[in-house]
Design an enzyme around this catalytic site. Structure first.
Site, PDB file in Angstrom:
ATOM      1  N   GLY A 188       0.822  -1.212   0.000  1.00 24.25           N
ATOM      2  CA  GLY A 188       0.000   0.000   0.000  1.00 24.25           C
ATOM      3  C   GLY A 188       0.847   1.250   0.000  1.00 24.25           C
ATOM      4  O   GLY A 188       1.971   1.254  -0.494  1.00 24.25           O
ATOM      5  N   SER A 189       0.303   2.326   0.589  1.00 23.67           N
ATOM      6  CA  SER A 189       0.979   3.622   0.533  1.00 23.67           C
ATOM      7  C   SER A 189       2.018   3.755   1.655  1.00 23.67           C
ATOM      8  O   SER A 189       1.943   3.066   2.670  1.00 23.67           O
ATOM      9  CB  SER A 189      -0.046   4.739   0.694  1.00 23.67           C
ATOM     10  OG  SER A 189      -0.548   4.720   2.022  1.00 23.67           O
ATOM     11  N   GLY A 193       1.984   2.581   5.457  1.00 24.55           N
ATOM     12  CA  GLY A 193       3.141   1.754   5.802  1.00 24.55           C
ATOM     13  C   GLY A 193       3.736   2.168   7.137  1.00 24.55           C
ATOM     14  O   GLY A 193       4.106   1.332   7.967  1.00 24.55           O
ATOM     15  N   GLU A 210       5.537  -3.327   1.044  1.00 29.02           N
ATOM     16  CA  GLU A 210       5.656  -3.108  -0.387  1.00 29.02           C
ATOM     17  C   GLU A 210       4.941  -1.794  -0.669  1.00 29.02           C
ATOM     18  O   GLU A 210       3.710  -1.736  -0.657  1.00 29.02           O
ATOM     19  CB  GLU A 210       4.995  -4.253  -1.163  1.00 29.02           C
ATOM     20  CG  GLU A 210       5.671  -5.595  -0.959  1.00 29.02           C
ATOM     21  CD  GLU A 210       6.952  -5.724  -1.781  1.00 29.02           C
ATOM     22  OE1 GLU A 210       7.051  -5.064  -2.834  1.00 29.02           O
ATOM     23  OE2 GLU A 210       7.854  -6.483  -1.373  1.00 29.02           O
ATOM     24  N   CYS A 248       2.001   0.272  -8.445  1.00 29.82           N
ATOM     25  CA  CYS A 248       3.185   0.777  -7.739  1.00 29.82           C
ATOM     26  C   CYS A 248       4.423   0.754  -8.619  1.00 29.82           C
ATOM     27  O   CYS A 248       5.330   1.548  -8.437  1.00 29.82           O
ATOM     28  CB  CYS A 248       3.434  -0.057  -6.485  1.00 29.82           C
ATOM     29  SG  CYS A 248       3.466  -1.832  -6.815  1.00 29.82           S
TER      30      CYS A 248
END
Lengths: 405, 548
Positions: A188-189, A193, A210, A248
């Site tokens: 995610g972002s 994170g 990630e 991403c």
């Protein structure tokens, strides 16, 4: 969320009883995932179409097909992964042996993202299950049809005492993060994170995050028309045909020499027409923006007249359909939001430089991206990019495909 | 004014600062637990604290009038090191080798100074220092120098049909600017071993040694400045304020050795910057002793793993023993015998055992012994001398499982022995607790060894010995669960401070439009076949494709 603790306690007990350790159990779960994908393709296509407007070809290429490939890879290599590795000992150690022994961590939490909601969830599960862990998967609530598909179907193919799906949004996420896990795998972002890692710190839980970043594509001046065509197709494919730029590892922006820029833009215009036709919205080959919030966010990136002025192609947006057409900009101001934040959408800024080598300095002053793409045949430029820049990964003369190699 | 203060990053506020005197007070709730403690006479102090952290070290601080190293200083330091790193200086093979050679030379030329500092801080016997710290570091730097070229090489990786034609490799690169926070019990080893890894991987480094071992801390600052490139490798001495200032910065990696409690604080600080961490923590490392062992050898190894290891103050020393009820007395006799051989009739006078590091820990350990229901379980030792900060090797039999000595990591010369009916019960006993940094088994039974390795989880293990497994450079040294995350030693040190970058090389040949829209049926069939890697499928699909 009734009795989350009780539920997790039961899962831990089942795991501690050694039920997830045998290779046969792990294989059975992996085969279960395989069957889940192969037997439900129609429903998966429909869910991805519903949540993201993904074309079945895109859905197969990026989610089902790649997940199937990864499961087969895991099944093939599982025995080797599970085996002990002998460790070298100094000569003075007589009559001694040493080995490194892989063992499962225990109970793992996977928090998945919305852009490849089936594919990324399954990819994460493959590793966790291959290693013999029990797992709770929380799919993203921003892709609700896919989330509910996983919640309904996974219990039919996998051992529910060890593999669970818990659906929900931030409130559920928060509750899950209060628990003790043996590992958390988050996609995610960067903002979330940080929240995940901070929560994990309370229990000393190791995390794999990630995240994303602004993945640049450095485009050298290419001379052969074959090379130019291949490069442009790959760039456009990586930007617009993978979840409409909401990936991403998608190309975020381009760096190119001033003198090559207009030729590049022309080629892109031509190829965009080939790929998506005169009316891209009707081609149904471009995914939609995931929701109104992100649509508004992307729309506002183009709000400033200076930014609007830099648009050289596209710009059409339809809020009812959550559709944004492939849009190209040339040299928007570097301090604008579109050049500071991860775009995550079908807007492609091109930044021009005097010399292509300047791209290295450009990148060094920015945060490390998940991926750097470089379209060039110049080996010394390739070497410089490799040694002077830092990123999650690097791909020469292609994009996105590194995750499928 | 004399006093001591807590090495704790929680609830810690300066109440007056600047200039010569720094006064701190811990804001823990249970202030009744510890009174003001007088500092050891050898270290003049100017700080004062009331605190109740049970496992944090309490220590003296040196009074001086240098500027306090605060957030602003820390941020300037990091900025400076980042620009040194960006200049590419630390990336070259030659630079890395020159620094490793510097460390090797330092260990050769200054062995005497190092041994002396360790003796000052810990009363460590010279031979133990040489074996445990100096030779460990010498071999680590030698190994790094020998293998560095290989470690720095890219690793070729196989690619599949999906990306044909292509080639791929994994390229190791330094992370950038890394922070190493060290501890007091093996202050040289646990400072420089990670530094060796960080340098080998090509990073700029800041080392913060533990202030609980002040002589070593100041020697490290002096020696690293003298022997290494001080533009890229720095030592910041200090305590909580300095550590806090450092932890507020953005690092590319942090390696912390210490307690789980502070490990949480380090990780939470790192989370703000998404900085990956290695946490080398501790735990209660158990040793299971079977009855079929060669008892004299076993007893000697237990001593090596307990009392000869910094007097039990080591994260991997044997914390407690589990053995069968019928074997316990034989084991105790063997230990008694071996202890006498090692430390003589009067161990309190032996020069071959380190002392307890400071008064705080001395009182903590005495408290463990003096607990009700525990004192009467002492079967060997128990003597203590507060002036010398010494406690005799002490063995206890069957203390209650809920006693404090069985709740916290002992980190001292007290060895509880728990007895079970059958040895298999010991697995359950160990698994019902937090995963330790190490677990040991002494047995000749092959089945027992297999079951132990399969069913007990710990950072690392040794069979028929203790602590020595961490000297094998081919084994990763690190914990799991409460005992930590990440690992180092040998190549694992290089990997710990590197980013493994995946690189895919493609050409422009062999491209087809099949990946991209418009998505025709033919394209989808071929794509499916390619993804499946099924040769027949691909051929059939290609025939259909070209047969249009």
């Amino acid at each position: 969320m009734e009795d989350l603790e009780g539920e997790l306690g039961a899962m831990r007990e089942y795991h501690d009883g050694g039920n997830t350790r045998d290779a046969s159990w792990r294989r059975a779960q992996l085969r279960g995932l395989l069957l889940l994908l192969l037997e439900n393709q129609a429903e998966i296509f429909s869910a991805l179409q519903q949540d993201l407007g993904k074309h079945p070809a895109e859905a197969y290429r990026d989610e089902i097909g790649s997940a199937v490939k990864s499961i087969n890879y895991a099944l093939h290599h599982l025995k080797g992964w599970m085996s002990n590795k002998k460790a070298k000992l100094p000569a003075v150690a007589l009559l001694t042996t040493a080995a490194i022994i892989p063992e499962p961590l225990g109970l793992v939490l996977i928090i998945s993202s919305w852009n490849f909601p089936i594919g990324l969830s399954i990819e994460s599960l493959i590793g966790v299950i291959s290693a013999g862990n029990s797992v709770v998967l929380k799919p993203s609530e921003l892709a609700p049809t896919c989330s509910s598909f996983l919640a309904r179907k996974m219990p039919l193919y996998l051992d529910t005492k060890a593999v669970r799906v818990i659906e929900g949004g931030p409130a559920i996420g928060e509750q899950l993060l209060l628990q003790r896990w043996d590992k958390i795998f988050f996609t995610g972002s960067t903002r979330v994170g940080r929240i995940v890692m901070t929560a994990a710190a309370k229990h000393l839980t190791p995390v794999t995050l990630e995240l994303g970043g602004k993945c640049p594509a450095i485009v050298d001046t290419l001379s052969s028309s074959w090379d130019k065509k291949a490069a442009v197709e790959r760039i456009l494919g990586a930007k617009f045909s993978a979840c409409a730029g909401q990936a991403c590892i998608g190309i975020d922006y381009i760096l190119v020499e001033q003198k090559f820029c207009s030729a590049l833009v022309e080629l892109m215009r031509v190829n965009l027409k080939t790929m998506f036709g005169e009316n891209p919205k009707q081609s149904r080959s471009i995914a939609r923006i995931v929701n109104r919030h992100h649509f508004q966010r992307l729309k506002s990136l183009l709000d400033d007249p200076k930014i609007r002025g830099s648009v050289v192609h596209g710009g059409f947006m339809d809020e009812d359909d959550l559709f944004i057409e492939p849009t190209i900009l040339v040299d928007p101001p570097l301090e604008s939001a579109i050049m500071e934040d991860e775009i995550f959408g079908p807007l492609l800024p091109i930044i021009t430089l005097n010399k292509i080598e300047d791209s290295i300095r450009f990148l060094k002053s920015r945060p490390k991206p998940l991926s750097i793409y470089a379209f060039t045949k110049d080996e010394s430029l390739q070497r410089r990019i490799l040694s002077e820049t830092s990123s999650g990964s690097v791909v020469f003369n292609d994009a996105l495909i590194q995750v499928r190699s | 004014m004399n006093g001591v203060y807590c090495n704790s990053l929680e609830g810690f506020r300066p109440i007056s600062g600047g200039g010569r005197s720094l006064i701190f007070r811990c804001l823990f709730t249970d202030k009744s637990k510890l009174p003001l403690l007088p500092a050891p006479a050898s270290c003049p102090t100017i700080s004062l604290c009331l605190c109740s952290a049970s496992t944090s070290a309490v220590h003296p601080v040196m009074a001086d009038n240098k500027d306090v190293f605060d957030t602003r200083e820390a941020s300037l330091l990091v900025r400076e090191l980042r620009s040194i790193f960006k200049s590419g200086r630390t990336k070259s093979y030659d630079w890395r080798i020159s620094q490793l050679k510097g460390i090797e030379r330092m260990m050769e030329e200054r062995e005497k100074d190092i041994v002396e500092a360790l003796h000052l801080d810990l009363s460590r016997p010279e031979l133990e220092s040489i074996i445990a710290e100096i030779s460990g570091l010498k071999s680590a730097s030698k190994k790094a120098m020998k293998e560095l070229k290989k470690w720095m090489m890219s690793e070729k990786v196989k690619t599949s049909m999906t990306t044909y034609p292509s080639s791929a490799e994994i390229v190791p690169e330094p992370l950038g600017v890394v922070l190493i926070i060290s501890t007091w019990n093996y202050p040289f080893l646990l400072s420089l071993d990670p530094v060796i890894g960080a340098i080998a991987a090509g990073n700029a480094v800041v080392l913060k040694p533990s202030e609980v071992a002040p002589a070593t801390s100041s020697l490290l600052a002096k020696l690293l400045d003298e022997y290494l490139d001080n533009s890229a490798i720095r030592v910041i001495e200090g305590a909580v304020p300095e550590a806090t200032a450092l932890l507020e910065q953005k690092w590319d990696k942090i390696l912390y050795t210490g307690s789980a409690r502070v490990g949480r604080i380090v990780m939470a600080a790192a989370a703000r910057h998404l900085t990956p961490v290695i946490l080398e923590l501790g735990g209660k490392c158990p040793a299971i002793v079977d009855s079929n062992v060669k008892l004299e050898v076993c007893a000697r190894r237990i001593i090596a793993g307990k009392w000869a290891a910094n007097c039990g103050q080591a994260c991997i020393s044997i914390d407690y023993i589990i053995t069968t009820k019928i074997f316990a007395s034989k084991l105790i006799d063997a230990l008694k015998q071996a202890l006498e051989e090692s430390f003589g009739e009067n161990p309190m006078e032996s020069k071959d055992m380190s002392r307890i590091v400071n008064l705080f820990h001395f009182k903590r350990l005495v408290g463990l012994l003096d607990e009700d229901q525990v004192t009467d379980k002492i079967v060997l030792g128990g003597q203590r001398d507060e002036k010398l900060l010494k406690i005799a090797p002490t063995v206890l039999l069957d203390v209650p499982e809920d006693s404090q000595i069985m709740q916290e990591e002992i980190f001292g010369p007290l060895l509880p022995i728990l007895t079970v009916e059958t040895l298999e019960e010991s697995f359950e006993l160990i698994n019902s607790r937090q995963k330790p940094l190490a677990a040991y088994l002494f047995t000749n039974d092959e089945q027992m060894k297999k079951k132990f390795v399969q069913n007990v989880s710990a950072g690392g293990m040794a069979i028929n010995d203790a602590i020595i497994h961490v000297t094998v450079p081919g084994l990763p040294f690190g914990g799991v669960g409460e005992s930590g995350m990440g690992a180092y030693h040998g190549k694992f040190s290089f990997d710990a401070f590197s980013h493994k970058k995946g690189v895919l090389y493609r050409g422009f040949e062999g491209d087809s439009s099949l990946r991209y829209p418009p998505y025709t049926q033919k394209k989808q069939t071929l794509m499916k076949a390619l993804l499946n890697g099924n040769i027949i499928g691909i051929i059939l699909a290609l025939i259909k494709w070209y047969g249009k």
